[in-house]
Design an enzyme around this catalytic site. Structure first.
Site, PDB file in Angstrom:
ATOM      1  CG  ASN A   1      -0.311  -0.194   2.519  1.00 30.58           C
ATOM      2  OD1 ASN A   1       0.916  -0.215   2.621  1.00 30.58           O
ATOM      3  ND2 ASN A   1      -1.108  -0.350   3.558  1.00 30.58           N
TER       4      ASN A   1
ATOM      5  NE  ARG B   1       2.648   2.547  11.981  1.00 28.70           N
ATOM      6  CZ  ARG B   1       2.272   2.313  10.734  1.00 28.70           C
ATOM      7  NH1 ARG B   1       1.903   3.320   9.944  1.00 28.70           N
ATOM      8  NH2 ARG B   1       2.263   1.078  10.250  1.00 28.70           N
TER       9      ARG B   1
ATOM     10  CD  GLN C   1      -3.382   4.584  14.117  1.00 29.44           C
ATOM     11  OE1 GLN C   1      -3.071   5.577  13.505  1.00 29.44           O
ATOM     12  NE2 GLN C   1      -3.374   3.402  13.545  1.00 29.44           N
TER      13      GLN C   1
ATOM     14  CG  HIS D   1      -3.862   4.359   9.917  1.00 30.80           C
ATOM     15  ND1 HIS D   1      -2.889   3.765  10.682  1.00 30.80           N
ATOM     16  CD2 HIS D   1      -3.302   4.509   8.691  1.00 30.80           C
ATOM     17  CE1 HIS D   1      -1.805   3.559   9.960  1.00 30.80           C
ATOM     18  NE2 HIS D   1      -2.040   3.988   8.741  1.00 30.80           N
TER      19      HIS D   1
END
Length: 400
Positions: A147, A286, A315, A334
């Site tokens: 990705n 991050r 998260q 995210h």
């Protein structure tokens, strides 16, 4: 037979999709550096389906159960007595995504007596205590490059969104207004700006290549300097020895480095204070690379004109996280690396990793992060030993 514990994000609030906007996906065979896409022997899903949520199961159930293994899928990963903690004791493999990470702390790793492998369905294994994994001689793997372009596209979108003041302008339309002056008061052209990336790996380099046609001046810093053919001839980049040396020159800074102890809180109040006043900061790497309160304070003071990204720590982000309410932000959950296109690739990559594991074949070197008690493959290039999971228990606040 093995028990595979898979932690995925919840289904859409209206239920798992029965149809999708597009009927198919473009066919890709290789990534920009020549690496082939995942090559499992088979897949049991339709490309373009929602695979990253609980009902999607990464398309793994048929394959695992046909081979006698047990698959447990849950989104319940935080807080006392979570499903993740209840199932860990006899799990051999744990799979999760960066978007909804199963924080594999040393405590959890020590409790999981049968654990042999931790897999990231996507890129980024910082939600695993890598030092604890090395001490236990576990295998840690991720689906490298699956990705990267998805994230790079998201970065470019966020740069343009902040600089052109897109989100507030869109909101005026939704509210029924035609407030052109309000929209234009924070809107600029990106043309001619100085744009720098912290790290020029797969994502950072893809961002640089996508920004070049906007006629900006490009900068980068990285542990590994790019070849002259790329740095000078292709992109005309200015190299800096460190992020601290680069950021004072930039109007836009995008963070594209891994999280490990050396980069944790790299962008603190001092670093942000050294940036141009009114610069923009983009973080799809991050959340913990940036100091949470330093970012919020810089937006309030005007030191930063905007901050955008889709990464938070922990998260999911607690509902009282200051990044939800700070001014001039462009935050999203995210999502940059979990487009339906990316899900097809990372689900296939997880299937490839599992096939190799169960058939005692080598896992691709580029997928390896930890192997035989040390950093390996991509891990040896990108990470350093240590733990970045500290504080992840705060994620439990999101559900309260």
């Amino acid at each position: 037979m093995a028990k595979v514990l898979c932690v995925l994000y919840d289904d859409p609030i209206d239920g798992y999709p029965k149809s999708y906007p597009r009927a198919d996906l473009p066919r890709l065979e290789r990534y920009p550096d020549g690496q082939t896409l995942p090559t499992p022997k088979a897949i049991d899903f339709k490309p373009g389906a929602l695979l990253g949520s609980v009902s999607g199961e990464l398309g793994l159930r048929k394959y695992l159960e046909a081979n006698g293994h047990t698959l447990v899928v849950t989104s319940d990963k935080d807080g006392d007595n979570s499903r993740l903690d209840r199932e860990l004791e006899d799990a051999e493999i744990v799979i999760s995504q960066p978007f909804w990470p199963a924080y594999m702390t040393r405590e959890r790793i020590e409790r999981a007596k049968k654990l042999k492998m931790i897999v990231t369905a996507g890129i980024g294994s910082d939600h695993t205590d890598l030092q604890a994994a090395m001490d236990r001689k576990l295998t840690v793997a991720e689906v490298t490059y699956c990705n990267s372009i998805s994230v790079a596209e998201h970065v470019v979108m966020m740069i343009l969104g902040l600089v052109r003041n897109y989100i507030p302008s869109y909101q005026w339309v939704v509210k029924g207004g035609w407030n052109i002056a309000d929209c234009a008061a924070r809107s600029y052209d990106v043309e001619g700006m100085q744009v720098g990336t912290v790290a020029a790996g797969r994502i950072g380099l893809a961002v640089l290549r996508r920004m070049k046609p906007f006629d900006v001046k490009l900068h980068y810093t990285d542990r590994h300097r790019l070849p002259r053919a790329v740095e000078e001839e292709e992109l005309g980049l200015t190299f800096h020895e460190s992020a601290a040396a680069m950021v004072p020159h930039c109007d836009v800074v995008t963070i594209n480095c891994p999280l490990h102890p050396e980069t944790e809180h790299l962008f603190d109040a001092k670093m942000i204070g050294s940036m141009k006043r009114g610069a923009y900061l983009i973080n799809t790497a991050r959340g913990k690379i940036c100091d949470r309160d330093a970012v919020a304070n810089a937006l309030k003071s005007g030191q930063l004109a905007g901050y955008a990204g889709d990464v938070w720590f922990p998260q999911p982000a607690p509902q009282d996280h200051p990044w939800r309410t700070m001014p001039h932000h462009g935050m999203t959950p995210h999502i940059s690396g979990t487009s339906l296109s990316a899900q097809t690739r990372y689900a296939a990559g997880v299937r490839e990793i599992l096939e190799c594991y169960f058939e005692n074949r080598p896992i691709r070197d580029e997928y390896l992060i930890v192997s035989d008690g040390k950093l390996a493959g991509t891990g040896a290039h990108s990470y350093s030993a240590g733990n970045a999971t500290t504080g992840s228990d705060e994620a439990a606040k999101f559900k309260q």
